[in-house]
Write an enzyme that holds these catalytic residues in place. Structure first.
Site, short mmCIF file in Angstrom:
data_model
loop_
_atom_site.label_atom_id
_atom_site.label_comp_id
_atom_site.label_asym_id
_atom_site.label_seq_id
_atom_site.Cartn_x
_atom_site.Cartn_y
_atom_site.Cartn_z
N TYR A 1 26.13 62.94 42.17
CA TYR A 1 25.03 62.87 41.16
C TYR A 1 24.21 61.42 41.19
CZ TYR A 1 27.84 59.82 38.48
OH TYR A 1 28.90 58.73 37.99
N ASP B 1 43.02 85.54 13.16
CA ASP B 1 43.51 86.72 12.64
C ASP B 1 44.69 86.80 13.05
OD1 ASP B 1 42.83 87.32 15.17
OD2 ASP B 1 41.87 89.44 14.67
N HIS C 1 36.52 57.02 39.69
CA HIS C 1 35.66 57.86 40.21
C HIS C 1 34.44 56.85 40.90
CE1 HIS C 1 31.86 60.04 39.75
NE2 HIS C 1 31.46 59.14 38.72
P1 FAD Z 1 35.93 53.11 26.51
O1 FAD Z 1 34.47 52.86 26.42
O2 FAD Z 1 36.82 52.79 27.46
O3 FAD Z 1 35.98 52.46 25.04
C1 FAD Z 1 37.75 51.94 24.48
C2 FAD Z 1 37.75 50.72 24.19
O4 FAD Z 1 38.94 50.60 23.83
C3 FAD Z 1 37.46 49.69 25.28
O5 FAD Z 1 36.67 48.92 24.81
C4 FAD Z 1 38.94 48.96 25.19
O6 FAD Z 1 38.91 47.76 25.26
C5 FAD Z 1 39.52 49.17 23.62
N1 FAD Z 1 40.89 49.19 23.74
C6 FAD Z 1 41.87 49.82 24.53
N2 FAD Z 1 43.06 49.55 24.13
C7 FAD Z 1 42.82 48.77 22.99
C8 FAD Z 1 43.77 48.08 22.03
N3 FAD Z 1 45.16 48.17 22.42
N4 FAD Z 1 43.62 47.22 21.17
C9 FAD Z 1 42.09 47.13 21.06
N5 FAD Z 1 41.21 47.64 21.84
C10 FAD Z 1 41.55 48.58 22.79
N6 FAD Z 1 29.73 59.63 31.07
C11 FAD Z 1 28.78 60.52 31.09
O7 FAD Z 1 28.37 61.07 29.91
N7 FAD Z 1 27.56 60.46 31.91
C12 FAD Z 1 27.82 59.68 32.96
O8 FAD Z 1 26.95 59.59 33.71
C13 FAD Z 1 28.74 59.15 33.26
N8 FAD Z 1 29.36 58.49 34.20
C14 FAD Z 1 30.45 57.77 34.45
C15 FAD Z 1 30.55 57.01 35.58
C16 FAD Z 1 31.82 56.18 35.92
C17 FAD Z 1 31.97 55.43 37.08
C18 FAD Z 1 32.97 56.10 34.98
C19 FAD Z 1 33.87 55.30 34.89
C20 FAD Z 1 32.42 56.74 33.71
C21 FAD Z 1 31.20 57.83 33.46
N9 FAD Z 1 31.28 58.58 32.56
C22 FAD Z 1 30.04 59.23 31.91
C23 FAD Z 1 32.33 58.50 31.15
C24 FAD Z 1 32.18 57.69 29.97
O9 FAD Z 1 31.95 56.41 30.65
C25 FAD Z 1 33.32 57.61 29.41
O10 FAD Z 1 33.80 58.98 29.23
C26 FAD Z 1 33.12 57.06 28.04
O11 FAD Z 1 32.35 55.71 28.22
C27 FAD Z 1 34.40 56.55 27.30
O12 FAD Z 1 34.20 56.14 26.06
P2 FAD Z 1 35.06 55.54 24.89
O13 FAD Z 1 34.48 54.88 23.83
O14 FAD Z 1 36.17 56.93 24.76
O15 FAD Z 1 36.21 54.49 25.91
N1 THG Z 2 49.22 92.61 17.45
C1 THG Z 2 50.20 91.80 16.56
N2 THG Z 2 49.45 90.72 16.09
C2 THG Z 2 48.30 90.31 16.64
C3 THG Z 2 47.38 91.07 17.61
C4 THG Z 2 48.09 92.21 18.05
N3 THG Z 2 47.86 89.18 15.99
C5 THG Z 2 46.77 88.42 16.64
C6 THG Z 2 45.57 89.57 17.07
N4 THG Z 2 46.17 90.42 17.83
C7 THG Z 2 45.12 89.92 15.73
N5 THG Z 2 44.25 90.91 16.02
C8 THG Z 2 44.21 92.18 15.68
C9 THG Z 2 43.08 92.79 15.50
C10 THG Z 2 42.73 94.26 15.01
C11 THG Z 2 44.21 94.84 14.56
C12 THG Z 2 45.26 94.18 14.95
C13 THG Z 2 45.29 92.96 15.24
C14 THG Z 2 44.17 96.33 14.02
N6 THG Z 2 43.25 96.49 13.10
C15 THG Z 2 42.96 97.68 12.40
C16 THG Z 2 41.65 98.06 12.18
O1 THG Z 2 40.81 97.29 11.97
O2 THG Z 2 41.19 99.25 12.04
C17 THG Z 2 43.80 98.03 11.12
C18 THG Z 2 43.31 97.21 9.99
C19 THG Z 2 43.92 97.34 8.91
O3 THG Z 2 44.53 98.52 8.65
O4 THG Z 2 43.67 96.42 7.91
O5 THG Z 2 44.96 97.05 14.34
O6 THG Z 2 47.38 93.10 19.00
N7 THG Z 2 51.23 92.04 16.24
#
Ligand code: FAD
Ligand code: THG
Length: 814
Positions: free
Chosen positions: A256, A546, A222
């Site tokens: 940005y 659920d 990026h």
């Molecule tokens: P990193 O900072 O990469 O840290 C990972 C660390 O793991 C590294 O230090 C590495 O050395 C270490 N490592 C890897 N492998 C090993 C290994 N095998 N052994 C030991 N150490 C290892 N984010 C925002 O929120 N705002 C922004 O404005 C923004 N702008 C960005 C702009 C740019 C150009 C870039 C590149 C990124 C930007 N990001 C931004 C994203 C942000 O920088 C990253 O998502 C964030 O820094 C990731 O942090 P991290 O700790 O997960 O990874």
């Molecule tokens: N069908 C089947 N499984 C499911 C769903 C489904 N699992 C995930 C999700 N949908 C679960 N959600 C619901 C929500 C409500 C009901 C069924 C699944 C339902 N309720 C009745 C009531 O509240 O009146 C009966 C309750 C009871 O008698 O205890 O029918 O769509 N297979």
């Protein structure tokens, strides 16, 4: 005390060490292949813009905590967070409308924000050409994170509590005893550990791969650069403050901006996705100061520069002086990856995390590791949220690339990816295409949203008096009035719904009944043929899912579930005498529902399908004509009828059979939109949208599915015993205006103050109004008026008693 090794001393690893040691886990070693704290990872050169507002409530909460935490960090060189505020500008009507939607998220999730005029934007950020913009969204608490200072302050604080920081220590491998991690291997030998957390940024996928874990992330380049000195900025900022103007987003051009004293930093997402080949990364970046910096590709930046200079004319006399292609992680849905390896206990990941969300992710990860449950809902970031397809390199690459392209796009809630569609289709697919299905996508499945074949029916119903709502352009996108007719027809006649994508498992074995009793809240140890609605709770009583549990044999249950996370949850707790199998793919399901459902199905079936002969919430194995089926008298749409399951190979025949038998009764295929609006009418919740692990059953209005007194203890029971009355409740609201439509996540106000937010909504033909679920203060009673803000409009609604339709259950039980 458990010994923890954190791989990576970037913003995530250091923040995690801080959170772990704060909770008393002080035996923490943070290793990094690079030096401290400019390790060479993404954190080392991140410009640190923190915009908190996100469509996801969880991501917003992560960002909010990061802002609070960084704001309080102390570093000898100065600030770790500079709250200059955030400003996003709109240059198109679509963006301007979308900023209104964003203002709604901010309000709903508790972030201060204001929509401002072009003149106000220019007053806040004098470099902007206000003639080019329609308005802006200003968030005063957003700002700049100094990521390296924040990493250092957190790392040193952890060290002061007993943690060890080890620079120049590359992890070469993970050591385990076959079921648990036991340490990490480095050039200096093994570091023993009970818990290993991979916080290695974009290198994490490589590390996880060594232990058989696929992390769906793609390192992408990026572009970021700094201009030369800009006259208009000279004298504005001290060296130490660096910036005073709000951080700026120009999302219509994927740009940005931030200040660096008297220069501007410009970031661009307007280039093509540039995935990084990890096998050549180190040689490709050998000439760069850091392995996460690729050489700048100027041609990719040219259109961005032009667009930047249009918004900010002061750039005309300037140019980029230092620029690079920096690398960080993208995932298929843009969210982080948090969780513990299912097959290797003690191996955790906290990956694909922006600086913006880093402290929040670190806190949730620490809570999860130590307490077993994070204090906020993390399902959108769950390592196991993906279906199997998301582990294929092709899926990861294509969807993450699309996520990159769309990072600043206006994304409609029903806009599904275009990459890799058609991967999972039910056996009814050919018939659905024939009937003009418009497909949504979910979990890789193609899911009909409505059928164009029902257009004529819609016209007929309208001629007979069915009122169709008039929706605005936004709410009409990926929607059709046909869905209203499909819903109405279901209530009055009969329709069939493809339920094949409903996740289902077979749980079998000697211990199956006991296992499900311990895992879920309701009593499922009932007679063969029983179906039970029941909940999966976590240890704190939060709703994990659920389920419906159908007992098909003494030791065989079919579980209807919500997502791959249910499989994950159950399989981690599976005793040796129980087998858990996902049977979704090998089977299919049609829901046949409506007052005429029995007339359609009964003549095909040798068994008695009368109300007495086949009672509500019962299941049988039988035949429809020659097709072996399992039928459950369950209806998520709240009508008489059945879910009919068959082996996938029977699917085409089953559809044909029911379509033919249903013809005299006017059977139609109906889609997801009708399905959704009918379940909302009936008061049924959808897990992940209406309720999550953040909510207790009583608050979500489903405590009827909890048997506190059942013989078996169950996960979450102790927590429910201790729980106090909920402060907010999931309620149904009905809009006054028949044309009011909302799509979810809108803020709800009473007397001008935001008190909650909408989860899901659908147009109810029965009411002739849109009905929505909303989280609202518990004391708000039925009949009370609320206001919902929708992209700049305000809609009046009233809290309604539940369910809105058929509280007597007369429609289902007949
Ligand atoms: P990193 O900072 O990469 O840290 C990972 C660390 O793991 C590294 O230090 C590495 O050395 C270490 N490592 C890897 N492998 C090993 C290994 N095998 N052994 C030991 N150490 C290892 N984010 C925002 O929120 N705002 C922004 O404005 C923004 N702008 C960005 C702009 C740019 C150009 C870039 C590149 C990124 C930007 N990001 C931004 C994203 C942000 O920088 C990253 O998502 C964030 O820094 C990731 O942090 P991290 O700790 O997960 O990874
Ligand atoms: N069908 C089947 N499984 C499911 C769903 C489904 N699992 C995930 C999700 N949908 C679960 N959600 C619901 C929500 C409500 C009901 C069924 C699944 C339902 N309720 C009745 C009531 O509240 O009146 C009966 C309750 C009871 O008698 O205890 O029918 O769509 N297979």
């Amino acid at each position: 005390m458990p010994r923890v090794v954190v791989i990576g001393a970037g913003i995530v690893g250091t923040s995690l060490a801080d959170e772990l040691t704060e909770r008393g886990w002080t035996d923490v070693t943070v290793v990094d292949r690079g030096p401290l704290f400019a390790t060479g990872g993404s954190t080392s050169h991140a410009p640190g813009l923190v915009f908190q507002t996100n469509p996801s409530k969880t991501m917003t909460a992560f960002a909010k905590y990061t802002v609070e935490k960084f704001g309080a960090l102390r570093h000898p060189d100065g600030w770790a967070f500079n709250a200059v505020g955030g400003l996003e500008v709109a240059t198109t009507p679509e963006r301007w409308a979308d900023l209104h939607r964003k203002a709604g998220w901010a309000q709903a999730w508790g972030i201060e924000g204001n929509l401002v005029t072009p003149a106000e934007c220019a007053a806040m950020h004098p470099l902007i050409d206000s003639d080019r913009i329609l308005g802006g969204f200003h968030t005063p608490a957003d700002g700049l994170a100094k990521a390296l200072r924040a990493a250092e302050a957190q790392g040193r604080r952890a060290e002061a509590r007993g943690a060890t920081l080890r620079p120049y220590t590359e992890v070469l491998g993970i050591v385990d005893d076959g079921s648990r991690v036991t340490g990490v291997r480095t050039a200096d030998g093994v570091i023993d550990a009970d818990v290993v957390v991979c916080a290695a940024g974009f290198w994490g996928a490589q590390i996880a791969k060594q232990v058989g874990l696929v992390l769906p992330l793609v390192p992408m380049a990026h572009q970021y650069g700094r201009t030369g000195r800009i006259e208009a900025l000279v004298g504005r900022n001290t060296e130490s403050a660096e910036a005073g103007l709000p951080i700026l987003r120009h999302q219509d051009q994927d740009l940005y901006f931030r200040e660096h004293v008297d220069r501007l930093g410009i970031g661009s997402y307007s280039h093509k996705p540039m995935p990084v080949d990890m096998s050549t990364l180190l040689s490709d970046t050998a000439g760069e100061p850091m392995p996460s910096m690729m050489p700048f590709t100027e041609e990719d930046f040219a259109p961005a520069w032009k667009a930047a200079a249009e918004l900010i004319p002061a750039l005309d006399d300037s140019k980029l002086e230092e620029a690079f292609n920096g690398i960080f992680s993208f995932t298929p849905d843009g969210f982080s990856l948090i969780g513990e390896h299912r097959e290797l206990a003690g191996f955790w990941v906290a990956e694909a995390v922006w600086v913006t969300h880093s402290a929040g992710v670190a806190r949730a990860t620490a809570e999860w590791i130590i307490d077993g449950t994070p204090s906020i809902d993390t399902h959108e970031c769950d390592l196991y949220r993906f279906e199997d397809i998301a582990r294929s390199p092709s899926f990861i690459m294509q969807t993450s690339s699309q996520a990159f392209v769309e990072v600043y796009d206006v994304i409609h809630p029903h806009q599904y990816r275009t990459a890799l569609r058609g991967l999972r289709t039910s056996p009814f697919h050919a018939r659905q295409v024939e009937s003009g299905a418009y497909f949504y996508e979910g979990g890789g499945w193609e899911r009909p949203a409505w059928y164009e074949a029902n257009a004529e029916l819609t016209q007929r119903l309208c001629a007979e008096g069915l009122a169709l709502p008039e929706r605005d352009d936004w709410a009409s996108k990926f929607w059709s009035p046909i869905s209203v007719a499909e819903a109405q027809w279901t209530r009055e006649n009969v329709a069939m719904y493809d339920m094949t994508p409903l996740t289902r498992y077979e749980v079998s074995g000697a211990g199956a009944a006991a296992f499900l009793q311990q895992m879920t809240t309701n009593n499922v140890d009932k007679s063969v043929g029983s179906v039970t609605y029941t909940l999966l709770l976590d240890e704190t009583g939060g709703i994990r899912s659920d389920l419906t549990v159908a007992r098909l044999g003494p030791q065989t249950f079919q579980v209807g579930a919500n997502s791959p996370m249910d499989f994950d949850w159950l399989s981690r707790r599976l005793p040796g005498d129980v087998v858990l199998r996902d049977i979704t793919g090998g089977t299919c399901c049609l829901g046949v529902w409506g007052p005429a459902a029995r007339d359609v199905v009964a003549p095909l079936c040798p068994d008695d399908l009368s109300h007495q002969g086949f009672r509500y919430f019962r299941a049988i194995s039988t035949y429809l004509d020659a097709i072996p089926v399992t039928m459950m008298r369950v209806s998520y749409v709240g009508e008489l009828g059945w879910e009919i399951y068959a082996g996938a190979e029977y699917g085409a025949a089953l559809w044909g059979l029911l379509a033919r038998a249903g013809e005299p009764h006017g059977i139609i295929p109906a889609g997801r939109i009708a399905f959704n609006s009918l379940r909302i009418e009936k008061g049924y919740r959808s897990w992940g949208t209406d309720m999550t692990a953040e909510h207790l059953p009583a608050a979500a209005g489903i405590d009827f599915a909890v048997r506190m007194a059942k013989a078996s203890d169950f996960v979450g029971r102790a927590a429910l015993k201790r729980a106090s009355a909920p402060a907010s409740m999931l309620r149904s609201i009905v809009f006054d205006d028949p044309n009011a439509a909302v799509l979810g996540k809108e803020p709800v106000s009473v007397d001008g103050a935001c008190v909650g937010y909408v989860t899901s909504a659908g147009y109810s033909p029965t009411m002739g109004r849109t009905i929505a679920y909303a989280w609202l203060p518990a004391q708000l009673g039925v009949g009370e008026a609320v206001t919902v803000a929708y992209r700049g409009s305000e809609f009046a609604a009233v809290v309604h008693a539940e369910p809105v339709v058929d509280p007597e259950m007369a429609r289902i039980k007949r």
